[in-house]
Design an enzyme around this catalytic site. Structure first.
Site, short mmCIF file in Angstrom:
data_model
loop_
_atom_site.label_atom_id
_atom_site.label_comp_id
_atom_site.label_asym_id
_atom_site.label_seq_id
_atom_site.Cartn_x
_atom_site.Cartn_y
_atom_site.Cartn_z
N GLY A 11 1.03 -6.78 -9.21
CA GLY A 11 1.73 -7.12 -7.95
C GLY A 11 1.62 -8.60 -7.65
N THR A 13 3.71 -10.97 -8.10
CA THR A 13 4.91 -11.62 -7.55
C THR A 13 5.10 -11.33 -6.06
OG1 THR A 13 6.18 -9.69 -8.26
CG2 THR A 13 6.19 -11.60 -9.73
N GLN A 15 3.84 -10.79 -1.84
CA GLN A 15 3.25 -11.69 -0.83
C GLN A 15 1.77 -11.95 -1.13
OE1 GLN A 15 3.12 -11.58 3.91
NE2 GLN A 15 1.70 -10.06 3.08
N SER A 92 5.69 -0.78 -1.42
CA SER A 92 4.86 -1.04 -0.24
C SER A 92 5.58 -0.79 1.09
CB SER A 92 4.36 -2.49 -0.28
OG SER A 92 5.45 -3.38 -0.11
N THR A 135 -4.93 0.65 2.72
CA THR A 135 -4.13 0.28 3.89
C THR A 135 -4.48 1.05 5.16
OG1 THR A 135 -1.91 0.56 4.83
CG2 THR A 135 -2.38 1.80 2.86
N GLU A 137 -2.41 2.28 6.99
CA GLU A 137 -1.49 3.43 7.06
C GLU A 137 -2.22 4.74 6.75
OE1 GLU A 137 1.97 4.50 7.46
OE2 GLU A 137 1.87 2.78 8.77
N TYR A 159 4.00 7.18 1.65
CA TYR A 159 3.26 5.96 1.28
C TYR A 159 1.78 6.11 1.63
CZ TYR A 159 1.54 1.14 1.77
OH TYR A 159 0.79 -0.01 1.69
N LYS A 163 -1.36 6.28 -0.97
CA LYS A 163 -2.43 5.27 -0.90
C LYS A 163 -3.80 5.93 -0.66
CE LYS A 163 -0.73 1.04 -1.32
NZ LYS A 163 -1.32 -0.03 -2.13
N ARG A 194 6.30 -12.93 3.49
CA ARG A 194 6.42 -11.50 3.71
C ARG A 194 7.81 -11.02 3.27
NH1 ARG A 194 4.12 -6.55 4.11
NH2 ARG A 194 3.63 -5.97 6.25
#
Ligand code: NAP
Ligand code: G4F
Length: 348
Positions: A11, A13, A15, A92, A135, A137, A159, A163, A194
């Site tokens: 990941g 590439t 943010q 994400s 996360t 979440e 998601y 996770k 972002r």
């Protein structure tokens, strides 16, 4: 002379991946990132280091791979022989996870398992430390507030559920194989890098376009969702700190304050000297530019989620005590910082 440490970032590439790569290069690491093949190279966030001075380029490498493809993950891990792996690759976007639940599970749940298995089967368990991007979440509809490391999980999206699998399998590999594997439970963190479909960048970009008369209105979903928004550049340091501890442990990373989407929109427009007056309720609620009476914000139910996470706020006191990490950038400063970059963007 101390041996140069080697980090592998999935990941890279994204943010966080781009900030983390820059951070680790500054620390003297050799950094390897995994990129996916796509029809257009998506290296904008890495432009500072990928196209940077030669000295830096010799310490930064990109490899084609995909977190859904075990063979590529294992081959890259075997070649790179990393001291530290940061698993940041994920689908994400919470809203999109309802549209692509199976793909999200494959990427976000099985992806980390593939990395852990690569480390284990290559015999790197004693050598390689593993960080998983967990996360807030996972707390979903939280049973207590603020949320901390022992708050029960109650995820509300494909998601969040994927996770949670990743979070638990990371803990399992730590216990079962004595692996240095840990997860950072990061609350929302934003920046000028972002992704543009997350609510913060969607708002800041729309505000600029509206002022430049390139867009009429900003359509949003739930204006009353509350998030604990921090600055991504500061959060990647916490990831690194977790891997520098004597023992692997999971930490919450957050600012400790939360705000609504509506507040975020108000602050972003205020930077451009626009005050919003709100009228109506529910899906009829509208944001009106006080100066000229024009409607600039409307609700589009398309952006509602089948199950929403209404209110998240984190307690990062364990990170403060044990990692020495604390957030420096709070809400108002964060909005200003993102807006300052958007204003410079002539393409908007
Ligand atoms: P992001 O900007 O969306 O970056 C995601 C990265 O994952 C991108 O580099 C993307 O590559 C890569 N990726 C996606 N699918 C992949 C696949 N199948 N194989 C390989 N790479 C793949 O996300 P972020 O905001 O930096 O977040 C980093 C991580 O932290 C994610 O795991 C996210 O779920 C988690 N997280 C984020 C936050 C937050 O508020 N930002 C909070 C908690 C946890 P492309 O560039 O090719 O798309
Ligand atoms: O910006 P969001 O899409 O971020 P969300 O869903 O909180 O997820 C982000 O943070 C998680 C950490 O808790 C990460 F794990 C995850 O990877 C991602 O980085 O939405 C924030 C809130 C939500 O309640 C959403 O319903 O904003 C609300 N919202 C209202 N209108 C909207 C919109 N979200 C989006 N993306 N677009 C809207 O138009």
């Amino acid at each position: 002379m101390e041996k140069t440490k080697i980090a592998l970032i999935t990941g890279c590439t994204g943010q966080d991946g781009s900030y983390l790569a820059e951070f680790l290069l500054k620390k003297g690491y050799e950094v390897h990132g995994i990129r996916r093949r796509s029809s257009i190279a998506k290296l904008d966030r890495l432009s500072r280091i990928h196209y940077g001075p030669h000295a830096e380029r010799n310490k930064f490498f990109l490899h084609y791979g995909d977190i859904t493809d075990s063979a590529s993950i294992t081959q890259i891990t075997k070649r790179v022989k990393p001291d530290e792996v940061y698993n940041l690759a994920a689908q994400s976007h919470v809203r999109v996870s309802f549209d692509t639940p199976e793909y999200t599970a494959n990427t976000d749940a099985l992806g980390p398992l593939r990395v852990l298995e690569a480390i284990r089967t290559l015999g790197f368990v004693r050598k390689t430390k593993f960080y998983q991007a967990s996360t807030s979440e996972m707390f979903g509809n939280p049973l207590e507030s603020p949320q901390h490391e022992n708050t029960p999980f109650f995820p509300r999206s494909p998601y969040g559920i994927a996770k949670l699998y990743a979070h638990l399998i990371t803990a399992n590999y730590r216990e079962a194989y004595n692996m240095f594997a840990c997860s950072g439970i990061l609350f929302n963190h934003e920046s000028p890098r972002r992704g543009e479909s997350f609510v913060t960048r969607k708002i800041t970009q729309a505000a600029i376009r509206i002022v430049r008369r390139k867009q009429d209105k900003l359509y949003l979903g739930n204006l009353y969702a509350k998030r604990d928004w921090g600055y991504a550049k500061e959060y990647v340091e916490a990831m690194w700190l977790m891997l520098q501890q004597k023992k692997p442990k999971d930490y919450v990373i957050a600012t400790g304050e939360n705000h609504t989407v509506k507040e975020f929109a108000e602050l972003a427009f205020r930077v451009l000297d626009i005050d919003i007056e709100w009228q109506g309720q529910g899906i009829s609620e509208k944001g009106i530019n006080k100066k000229n009476g024009k409607i600039i914000v409307e609700i589009d139910p398309y952006y509602f989620r089948p199950t929403e996470v209404e209110n998240l706020v984190g307690n990062a006191s364990m990170a403060k005590k044990e990692l020495g990490w604390a957030p420096k950038t709070k809400f108002q400063k964060l909005v200003n910082l993102i807006m300052a970059e958007e204003v410079k963007n002539k393409d908007l």
